[in-house]
Scaffold this active site. Structure first.
Site, PDB file in Angstrom:
ATOM      1  CG  ASP A 228      -1.665   1.141   1.514  1.00  0.00           C
ATOM      2  OD1 ASP A 228      -2.891   1.140   0.516  1.00  0.00           O
ATOM      3  OD2 ASP A 228      -1.237   2.141   2.255  1.00  0.00           O
ATOM      4  CD  GLU A 297      -1.927   2.603  -3.971  1.00  0.00           C
ATOM      5  OE1 GLU A 297      -3.347   2.995  -3.527  1.00  0.00           O
ATOM      6  OE2 GLU A 297      -1.102   2.893  -2.640  1.00  0.00           O
TER       7      GLU A 297
HETATM    8  C1  NOJ Z   1      -4.317   3.357  -0.991  1.00  0.00           C
HETATM    9  C2  NOJ Z   1      -5.322   2.490  -0.432  1.00  0.00           C
HETATM   10  O1  NOJ Z   1      -6.117   1.423  -1.371  1.00  0.00           O
HETATM   11  C3  NOJ Z   1      -6.283   3.398  -0.249  1.00  0.00           C
HETATM   12  O2  NOJ Z   1      -7.496   3.122  -0.056  1.00  0.00           O
HETATM   13  C4  NOJ Z   1      -5.708   3.815   1.592  1.00  0.00           C
HETATM   14  O3  NOJ Z   1      -6.958   5.115   1.631  1.00  0.00           O
HETATM   15  C5  NOJ Z   1      -4.819   4.965   1.204  1.00  0.00           C
HETATM   16  N1  NOJ Z   1      -3.851   3.830   0.630  1.00  0.00           N
HETATM   17  C6  NOJ Z   1      -4.234   4.530   2.858  1.00  0.00           C
HETATM   18  O4  NOJ Z   1      -3.622   3.085   2.635  1.00  0.00           O
END
Ligand code: NOJ
Length: 577
Positions: A228, A297
């Site tokens: 993430d 991500e």
């Molecule tokens: C990316 C995640 O996909 C999202 O849902 C989240 O709010 C943020 N990172 C913070 O962790």
């Protein structure tokens, strides 16, 4: 297939592609499982509820493994299921080594891993490294005093002056990224919600603790991690202000929360992140023979930045997500062609991971809809599954679920939808429950339960049960495309060559693997019928005929490769005979 013609054409292709084809075939024989794999993202709250509390859970996912097997996915990525106050629906973790009771227990998790394995499906965990919940014991200690040994586990700074944060940095979720803390009289940094303090990745103890978390889950049988917000681990050590983005007239821009739009240069994609990626990879690789995969991500500015995420020596992420192709957000053939080509040629031969949507972005219906909804879905699924690379999609995409945002502020569950209303309605619209059938609550939860988000009205026709029965459904298109990837070697491993590159209406390409019949693909990106003539002469292919593998329902088989007639948003895919 005429076997002599087949041999000649593959020989010619072989010569044209020279060494890289042979290198590829060698690589193919020892390919790790994730190469060319299909990943399915599950938002556990919304997939299947097994205990009628209106919230999806792990046992619900286990119950649906037969469906996932039928769909043909290789792995499922679970968004966070750890104990959490659920401010950010799991992305605020208060214990990294357990399961939130809303979703089940560690025993349920182990059963899911075991049952999934029987279905040949692997589990990918979401690893949130940038921040924890403010209720995590680490943070409770950290904020207890400036002298606490864990104080330095988070990013604390003195203000610039009374009532003034250290600098102008903003949270992605609106307003200042600094939160004043009465007890320590310092500010802590949070790139996301106030309840998500950022960890200090310069602290070796933090790194060690997180690598232990990584080991904990690998030891429990997971096949990899989706990392993430991985590009935001570090901040400028000098704490300099970020610049304000200006529009084309030089006017400073404002974001959906009414704050200045900052350029994100001091808090995102800093070079230090690569050390951490290498360390995470070392841990993953220490499990010999497991091929533990690290997926990033990675919303980045360009393909050059994406390339860096694989590491200078292919020693960082195996699959940073390519957000370049799937987030073009308009059907522009030239842009799609260019970005698909870049993903093939500008990332050092690494594996692209294509993705169109997720729990943070509107579903693929944002590309248009109405009359052509399913046709557009077929185009998207074809780009996703028939170009070279690994593919990831989001639960419900395969049945054509539509983004259904709340209509009233008082119904919003995602906090950013409250801060940003009405410009930013939050992410509830893409998180609505999975539509399994046309019965009460769409089969997501018991008839008397109240789903945590309302079931979209579309469930009456857009649901798994109805689409299973209809051979022309979007669900069957996904299923067949995934099946073809598995069974047609050119589609799974073949090179990807763009064709007819001056056509502005139809995107077409070819997949070739040594000794295999090439596959050609054409997608009409317009709402009008289009006609194309495949020009394969540069590829040394003389064939005039294709054997249809897939075509938009209702479309006739092309009379020849020089006259393929595509309906609006029509798709044709054939093997060259
Ligand atoms: C990316 C995640 O996909 C999202 O849902 C989240 O709010 C943020 N990172 C913070 O962790």
């Amino acid at each position: 297939m005429n076997s002599i013609r087949k041999k000649i054409s593959s020989l010619l292709i072989g010569l044209a592609m020279s060494g890289c084809v042979w290198a590829q075939s060698a690589q193919q024989s020892k390919s790790p499982w994730w190469k060319g794999a299909v990943f399915y993202e599950i938002y556990p709250r919304s997939f299947q509820d097994s205990n009628n509390d209106g919230v999806g859970d792990l046992n619900g996912i286990t119950q649906r493994l037969d469906y996932l097997k039928l769909l043909g996915v290789d792995a499922i990525w679970l968004t966070p299921i750890y104990p959490s106050p659920q401010v950010d629906f799991g992305y605020d973790i208060s214990n990294y080594e357990d399961i939130d009771p809303q979703y089940g227990t560690l025993k349920d998790f182990d059963r899911l891993v075991t049952e999934a394995k029987k279905h040949n499906i692997r589990i990918i965990m979401d690893l949130v490294l940038n921040h924890t919940s403010d209720k995590h014991p680490w943070f409770l200690e950290s904020r207890s005093s400036k002298t606490n040994p864990k104080h330095n586990w988070y990013v604390w700074r003195d203000g610039k002056g009374p009532g003034q944060p250290p600098n102008n940095w903003e949270s992605y979720f609106g307003h200042s990224a600094w939160q004043y803390d009465q007890k320590t009289r310092q500010y802590y940094y949070h790139k996301f919600y106030i309840q998500q303090p950022d960890l200090n990745w310069n602290n070796p103890e933090v790194r060690k603790a997180m690598y232990d978390v990584e080991r904990f889950w690998i030891n429990r049988g997971v096949a990899g991690f989706r990392l993430d917000a991985i590009t935001t681990l570090f901040e400028d050590p000098q704490m300099r202000d970020e610049g304000v983005v200006k529009d084309e007239n030089g006017k400073p821009m404002t974001n959906a929360y009414g704050d200045p739009q900052l350029d994100d240069t001091r808090t995102n994609d800093l070079p230090q992140v690569h050390d951490v990626l290498r360390e995470l990879r070392e841990v993953a690789d220490s499990y010999k023979g497991r091929d533990v995969v690290l997926i990033g991500e990675t919303y980045l500015r360009s393909v050059d930045d994406l390339k860096k995420m694989y590491g200078a020596h292919d020693d960082e992420l195996q699959l940073p997500m390519d957000m370049q192709i799937g987030f073009i957000n308009k059907f522009d053939v030239a842009q799609f062609r260019q970005r698909i080509d870049e993903a093939q040629n500008n990332i050092n031969g690494n594996e692209p991971l294509i993705v169109f949507d997720n729990h943070d972005n509107p579903r693929w219906d944002r590309y248009g809809g109405g009359k052509f909804h399913d046709d557009i879905g077929r185009v998207i699924a074809t780009v996703l599954f028939a170009t070279r690379g690994s593919a990831m999609f989001y639960y419900g995409d395969e049945i054509g679920m539509v983004t259904t945002p709340p209509k009233r502020k008082e119904d919003v569950k995602d906090p950013i939808g409250i801060t940003g209303w009405p410009k930013e309605k939050g992410r509830d619209g893409e998180r609505t429950p999975m539509q399994w059938d046309d019965g009460p609550n769409a089969g997501f939860t018991g008839p008397n339960a109240k789903p945590w988000l309302p079931i979209p009205p579309s469930y009456k026709t857009v649901n798994v049960a109805a689409e299973m029965k209809n051979p022309d459904s979007i669900l069957n298109w996904y299923k067949q495309m995934i099946e073809l990837r598995r069974t047609v070697p050119s589609l799974r491993y073949g090179n990807n060559i763009m064709l007819n590159t001056s056509d502005n209406h139809v995107l077409s390409w070819m997949r070739t693997a040594p000794g295999q019949a090439p596959v050609i693909v054409a997608c009409n990106f317009t709402a009008e019928p289009q006609r194309i003539s495949f020009d394969l002469s540069k590829q040394g292919i003389v064939a005039k005929q294709g054997k249809t593998l897939m075509k938009t329902p209702g479309m006739s088989d092309p009379a020849s490769l020089s006259d393929v007639q595509l309906p609006p948003f029509g798709v044709y895919m054939g093997e060259v005979e």
